[in-house]
Design a protein around this motif. Sequence first.
Motif, short mmCIF file in Angstrom:
data_model
loop_
_atom_site.label_atom_id
_atom_site.label_comp_id
_atom_site.label_asym_id
_atom_site.label_seq_id
_atom_site.Cartn_x
_atom_site.Cartn_y
_atom_site.Cartn_z
N ASP A 8 7.50 -3.57 -1.37
CA ASP A 8 6.15 -3.45 -1.56
C ASP A 8 5.27 -3.76 -0.73
O ASP A 8 4.72 -5.15 -0.34
CB ASP A 8 5.98 -4.23 -2.76
CG ASP A 8 4.46 -4.12 -3.67
OD1 ASP A 8 3.46 -3.64 -2.86
OD2 ASP A 8 4.42 -4.18 -4.96
N GLU A 10 1.86 -3.30 -0.24
CA GLU A 10 0.40 -3.91 -0.54
C GLU A 10 0.82 -5.63 -0.95
O GLU A 10 0.17 -6.05 -0.48
CB GLU A 10 0.16 -3.32 -1.75
CG GLU A 10 -1.30 -3.65 -2.05
CD GLU A 10 -1.86 -2.65 -3.32
OE1 GLU A 10 -3.04 -3.10 -3.51
OE2 GLU A 10 -1.60 -1.63 -3.49
N ARG A 11 1.89 -5.70 -1.64
CA ARG A 11 2.20 -7.23 -1.80
C ARG A 11 2.40 -7.95 -0.55
O ARG A 11 2.02 -9.06 -0.37
CB ARG A 11 3.24 -7.41 -2.73
CG ARG A 11 3.96 -8.84 -3.12
CD ARG A 11 4.92 -8.72 -3.97
NE ARG A 11 5.50 -10.14 -4.19
CZ ARG A 11 6.28 -10.52 -3.54
NH1 ARG A 11 6.85 -9.99 -2.39
NH2 ARG A 11 6.64 -11.97 -3.69
N PHE A 13 1.29 -7.23 2.19
CA PHE A 13 0.02 -7.24 3.01
C PHE A 13 -0.94 -8.68 2.30
O PHE A 13 -1.44 -9.52 3.13
CB PHE A 13 -0.85 -6.01 3.10
CG PHE A 13 -2.12 -6.18 3.48
CD1 PHE A 13 -2.36 -6.61 4.68
CD2 PHE A 13 -3.35 -6.22 2.45
CE1 PHE A 13 -3.74 -6.82 5.12
CE2 PHE A 13 -4.57 -6.44 2.82
CZ PHE A 13 -4.76 -6.71 4.15
N LYS A 14 -0.63 -8.68 1.13
CA LYS A 14 -1.46 -9.61 0.38
C LYS A 14 -1.16 -11.16 1.07
O LYS A 14 -1.67 -12.14 1.08
CB LYS A 14 -1.49 -9.54 -1.12
CG LYS A 14 -2.30 -8.61 -1.35
CD LYS A 14 -2.48 -8.11 -3.00
CE LYS A 14 -3.40 -6.98 -3.40
NZ LYS A 14 -3.20 -6.87 -4.96
N ASP A 17 -1.98 -12.00 4.47
CA ASP A 17 -3.50 -12.35 4.52
C ASP A 17 -3.60 -13.53 4.17
O ASP A 17 -4.94 -14.20 4.38
CB ASP A 17 -4.28 -11.18 3.57
CG ASP A 17 -5.46 -10.83 4.18
OD1 ASP A 17 -5.68 -10.69 5.21
OD2 ASP A 17 -6.36 -10.43 3.57
N GLN A 43 1.44 3.60 7.24
CA GLN A 43 1.19 3.25 5.95
C GLN A 43 0.29 2.03 5.78
O GLN A 43 -0.73 1.87 5.05
CB GLN A 43 2.56 3.07 5.05
CG GLN A 43 3.55 4.24 4.88
CD GLN A 43 4.91 3.80 4.19
OE1 GLN A 43 4.84 3.10 3.43
NE2 GLN A 43 5.78 4.41 4.77
N LEU A 44 0.65 1.05 6.58
CA LEU A 44 -0.35 -0.25 6.68
C LEU A 44 -1.76 0.22 7.10
O LEU A 44 -2.60 -0.35 6.35
CB LEU A 44 0.26 -1.11 7.09
CG LEU A 44 -0.48 -2.62 7.25
CD1 LEU A 44 -0.79 -3.13 6.10
CD2 LEU A 44 0.20 -3.50 8.24
N LEU A 47 -3.68 1.61 4.31
CA LEU A 47 -3.79 0.65 3.21
C LEU A 47 -5.20 0.01 3.76
O LEU A 47 -5.99 -0.34 3.01
CB LEU A 47 -2.76 -0.31 3.11
CG LEU A 47 -2.64 -1.28 2.22
CD1 LEU A 47 -3.23 -0.95 0.51
CD2 LEU A 47 -1.45 -2.21 1.98
N ARG A 50 -8.14 1.96 3.47
CA ARG A 50 -8.79 1.95 1.97
C ARG A 50 -9.52 0.82 1.42
O ARG A 50 -10.28 0.91 0.76
CB ARG A 50 -7.86 2.51 1.08
CG ARG A 50 -7.00 3.72 1.37
CD ARG A 50 -6.37 4.26 0.09
NE ARG A 50 -5.47 3.30 -0.38
CZ ARG A 50 -4.17 3.40 0.09
NH1 ARG A 50 -3.67 4.28 0.84
NH2 ARG A 50 -3.16 2.50 -0.26
N SER A 51 -9.07 -0.19 2.24
CA SER A 51 -9.52 -1.50 1.78
C SER A 51 -10.70 -2.20 2.54
O SER A 51 -11.21 -3.03 2.46
CB SER A 51 -8.50 -2.76 1.99
OG SER A 51 -7.34 -2.36 1.34
#
Length: 305
Positions: A8, A10-11, A13-14, A17, A43-44, A47, A50-51
């Motif tokens: 995952d 996105e997970r 990355f969080k 972060d 892909q990152l 992501l 988009r953020s």
Amino acid sequence: MAAARLDDLERTFKLADDLNTPQEKRGKLCLLQCGRPSPVAAQLAELLRRSGRYSVSVVVSDRLSAQSDVTLAKLGGVSSVWVFAEDLFEAFLTVFATQLAFVLRARAKEGLPVVGVGDGALALGGLVLANRFCRHAQYDVVSGLGWAPRVLVDGGANRTAVDALIARATVQSLPGLLGVDLGLGGGVKVQGGRVESIGSEPISLLGTAEDGSVLAMSLDPGQAMSVAPPPFAPFERRMLPASVANALVVKAAASGDPARVPSSPPAAASPEPKDDSRHTIPGSDRVCPMCNKVHAAEARIELAA
């Protein structure tokens, strides 16, 4: 922070972060790709776009680019670095013992958050290689290509029982080292003395106690524990919470896996160093290409992982 694989993105990355301060979260992320462009890095980057976040992509295709001032300049002003390296041998041929690796290691030691993704960014490989190239290389204890001080991270597929013994022997020979085995799907986030399992599978921790014995324990996904921070042995009991010390004993007894490794690792056979293009003898006044230093005549020998 290190991950064997990204189930995952996105997970992950969080989680990464969280290592940044609020000010750093407004900065650029460097997506450093060893050997070839990484699809996960692409892909990152999307992501992040988009953020509303910014990133800089750096692809190191050969050693010349790893030594380039242009490449090094791209590390300036970034808030964190993600290192993508799927193939350890390819990453070694392009990045190991280059100026890029030295600069990244120094920045990581200063506190720059670094995330390693892929077998080449994690796997054990620096200890024997550095020692055989240059017995007098003076390093902090590091793992893989050098961006995890005092932490040895291993993981991925196609590993045998012999590989596990090598990791245990390495941890025993370097008492300040914390060994982390991610397996196929594990992940780890280390902040000072706090170790958190963040992947999809349990991870194994290896470390020495104050008497030099090697102890092991497992952390399920979501679990966290405290270890003794460097320069102490990771499992030095006077530095640990009682719950952690007790978990070490229970884990060793329940698993049937011997927590102590009585034998020392075999010393790497190495001839007397010669002053040539790969390394320099102490007192030669030449810069050693392995550790980027001039060795004094009475150099202190240290191993590197």
